[in-house]
Scaffold this motif. Structure first.
Motif, mmCIF file in Angstrom:
data_model
loop_
_atom_site.group_PDB
_atom_site.id
_atom_site.type_symbol
_atom_site.label_atom_id
_atom_site.label_comp_id
_atom_site.label_asym_id
_atom_site.label_seq_id
_atom_site.Cartn_x
_atom_site.Cartn_y
_atom_site.Cartn_z
ATOM 1 N N GLN A 262 0.895 -1.407 0.110
ATOM 2 C CA GLN A 262 0.336 -0.025 -0.028
ATOM 3 C C GLN A 262 1.039 1.407 -0.108
ATOM 4 O O GLN A 262 0.380 2.480 -0.625
ATOM 5 N N ALA A 263 2.074 1.808 0.865
ATOM 6 C CA ALA A 263 3.088 2.587 0.852
ATOM 7 C C ALA A 263 3.542 2.797 -0.353
ATOM 8 O O ALA A 263 3.424 3.642 -0.908
ATOM 9 N N ILE A 264 3.790 1.258 -1.547
ATOM 10 C CA ILE A 264 4.294 1.473 -1.981
ATOM 11 C C ILE A 264 3.307 2.760 -3.625
ATOM 12 O O ILE A 264 4.041 3.171 -4.350
ATOM 13 N N ARG A 265 2.195 2.074 -3.274
ATOM 14 C CA ARG A 265 1.606 2.300 -3.992
ATOM 15 C C ARG A 265 1.065 3.770 -3.957
ATOM 16 O O ARG A 265 0.901 4.544 -4.710
ATOM 17 N N GLU A 266 0.624 4.306 -3.065
ATOM 18 C CA GLU A 266 0.621 5.716 -1.602
ATOM 19 C C GLU A 266 1.925 6.651 -2.754
ATOM 20 O O GLU A 266 2.077 7.464 -3.091
ATOM 21 N N SER A 267 3.166 5.539 -2.416
ATOM 22 C CA SER A 267 4.173 6.702 -2.694
ATOM 23 C C SER A 267 4.364 7.116 -4.797
ATOM 24 O O SER A 267 4.923 8.240 -4.916
ATOM 25 N N TYR A 268 4.157 5.946 -5.658
ATOM 26 C CA TYR A 268 4.285 6.324 -6.876
ATOM 27 C C TYR A 268 3.050 6.262 -7.498
ATOM 28 O O TYR A 268 3.251 6.246 -8.708
ATOM 29 N N CYS A 269 2.084 6.589 -7.210
ATOM 30 C CA CYS A 269 0.954 6.233 -7.579
ATOM 31 C C CYS A 269 -0.370 7.687 -7.767
ATOM 32 O O CYS A 269 -1.221 7.497 -8.133
ATOM 33 N N ASP A 270 0.563 8.203 -6.517
ATOM 34 C CA ASP A 270 -0.863 8.816 -5.388
ATOM 35 C C ASP A 270 -0.942 10.066 -6.738
ATOM 36 O O ASP A 270 0.319 10.786 -7.468
ATOM 37 N N PRO A 271 -2.541 10.687 -6.526
ATOM 38 C CA PRO A 271 -1.600 12.145 -8.670
ATOM 39 C C PRO A 271 -2.004 12.443 -7.422
ATOM 40 O O PRO A 271 -1.585 14.046 -8.359
ATOM 41 N N ARG A 272 -1.719 13.197 -6.351
ATOM 42 C CA ARG A 272 -1.107 14.919 -5.943
ATOM 43 C C ARG A 272 0.106 14.739 -5.954
ATOM 44 O O ARG A 272 0.433 16.203 -6.103
ATOM 45 N N TYR A 273 1.309 13.660 -5.393
ATOM 46 C CA TYR A 273 2.237 13.998 -5.028
ATOM 47 C C TYR A 273 3.247 13.659 -5.646
ATOM 48 O O TYR A 273 4.541 13.523 -6.409
ATOM 49 N N ALA A 274 2.838 12.119 -6.266
ATOM 50 C CA ALA A 274 3.791 10.918 -7.120
ATOM 51 C C ALA A 274 4.370 11.814 -7.943
ATOM 52 O O ALA A 274 5.752 10.970 -8.641
ATOM 53 N N HIS A 275 3.999 12.654 -8.926
ATOM 54 C CA HIS A 275 4.103 13.477 -10.043
ATOM 55 C C HIS A 275 6.217 13.975 -9.382
ATOM 56 O O HIS A 275 5.896 14.473 -11.021
ATOM 57 N N ILE A 276 6.410 14.504 -8.207
ATOM 58 C CA ILE A 276 7.208 15.866 -7.987
ATOM 59 C C ILE A 276 7.603 14.595 -7.944
ATOM 60 O O ILE A 276 7.619 14.514 -6.968
ATOM 61 N N VAL A 277 9.287 15.534 -7.931
ATOM 62 C CA VAL A 277 10.432 14.307 -8.008
ATOM 63 C C VAL A 277 11.206 15.605 -7.713
ATOM 64 O O VAL A 277 11.230 16.593 -8.424
ATOM 65 N N LEU A 278 12.275 15.768 -6.059
ATOM 66 C CA LEU A 278 13.319 16.681 -6.626
ATOM 67 C C LEU A 278 14.426 16.541 -7.059
ATOM 68 O O LEU A 278 14.656 15.674 -7.692
ATOM 69 N N GLU A 279 15.292 17.414 -6.903
ATOM 70 C CA GLU A 279 16.226 17.502 -7.165
ATOM 71 C C GLU A 279 17.675 16.749 -6.575
ATOM 72 O O GLU A 279 16.910 17.057 -5.820
ATOM 73 N N ARG A 280 18.117 16.064 -7.208
ATOM 74 C CA ARG A 280 19.659 15.526 -6.621
ATOM 75 C C ARG A 280 20.295 16.873 -6.016
ATOM 76 O O ARG A 280 20.888 17.904 -7.038
#
Length: 315
Positions: free
Chosen positions: A297-315
């Motif tokens: 469930q945590a994996i699905r929330e992390s990488y499929c959630d429409p609110r934040y899953a598409h936002i990626v920080l720069e390293r």
């Protein structure tokens, strides 16, 4: 000291992975006086866009600057800044040790009543690398600081905004037809979901345990290869997962590092992955009142959630 929801909370390294998730969690629990300090312009801009109500302060913590004035009147400081990956030892010393000395000086100068320090499970690790050694030194600086504090040592984390670790693996898997696994891939991990960890941090902010040190682990023990298959399943990918010899995998990482200033996965991290560490953590339900989210469930929330899953920080 019992905190009010309007009390000032300062977060250092706030635009990073934990900071971005922690701000979401703090706001969801009603905290409204948040100050976010970071030197990463791109990631700070993401934070500003998502949270226009948060006070954002650009600042390099390893150098004296205006950021030091933000500690005045703070009820709590959450120390999140860390150099996690890098090619040179000086980067780790500067950002994990030197920066921490200046932050602790500022806390003492302005009589900050409580500090929550985010350390790492690597301080218990058999690994011997720049990150591990400077995180040990950083934690000692906090323990010896004379400030009221607690320390949390999380294991490998994953969640929203993740530019590295499982987040990078997830995006890489989307782009390639074949995903390589080093060796047999049966390297046990204890990944910790960011949202669960942030709830533990908030509980420490509220209860202010004196000098406590908490090892915080994901309560699911899962092999690296099974993590990859879980991500593949959650995202509905068709990527072919193949195993390649460990030595070849390490050589490819070393070659890649020659051409990348910020490699997403280094030979040192590969060594840590296969070191065989197993961490024992506190019961988060008993200690913090946090029941951990089931891993898939945590994996699905992390990488499929429409609110934040598409936002990626720069390293």
């Amino acid at each position: 000291m019992k905190l009010a929801r309007t009390d000032k909370i300062v977060l250092t390294g706030a635009a990073g992975l934990v900071g971005q998730n922690l701000i979401v969690e703090l706001k969801s629990q009603g905290y409204s006086n948040l100050v976010a300090i970071d030197k990463h312009a791109h990631n700070l801009e993401i934070l500003r866009r998502l949270h226009p109500d948060v006070t954002v302060v650009p600042g390099d913590l390893a150098e004296h600057g205006e950021w030091e004035t933000t500690f005045r009147g703070a009820a709590c400081v959450v120390q999140l800044h860390a150099q996690i990956t890098g090619k040179f030892p000086e980067e780790f010393i500067r950002n994990n040790e030197q920066a921490t000395r200046l932050v602790l000086d500022a806390c003492r100068r302005d009589a900050v009543p409580y500090l929550v320090h985010i350390s790492s499970s690597v301080v218990n690790s058999v690994a011997d690398d720049d990150y591990t050694n400077t995180k040990k030194a950083q934690e000692k600086l906090v323990v010896d600081s004379g400030l009221a504090h607690c320390v949390l040592r999380p294991t490998l984390m994953f969640g929203w905004f993740d530019p590295k670790h499982l987040g990078w693996l997830s995006r890489f898997m989307e782009k390639v037809p074949v995903f390589p696994i080093p060796g047999h891939g049966r390297y046990m991990r204890q990944p910790l979901y960011e949202r669960d960890f942030c709830r533990c941090i908030v509980k420490c902010i509220e209860t202010q345990p004196a000098g406590a040190i908490y090892d915080v682990c994901g309560d699911t023990r899962v092999d690296y290869v099974d993590i990859i298959h879980t991500i593949k399943r959650a995202k509905g990918l068709k990527t072919w997962v193949v195993h390649i010899p460990y030595g070849l995998f390490r050589l490819l990482l070393q070659i890649y590092a020659l051409f990348s200033s910020k490699p997403p996965f280094t030979a040192d991290q590969l060594k840590a992955l296969t070191a065989g560490d197993e961490f024992t953590g506190v019961d988060t339900a008993k200690t913090f009142g946090v029941n951990q989210t089931p891993f898939e469930q945590a994996i699905r929330e992390s990488y499929c959630d429409p609110r934040y899953a598409h936002i990626v920080l720069e390293r």
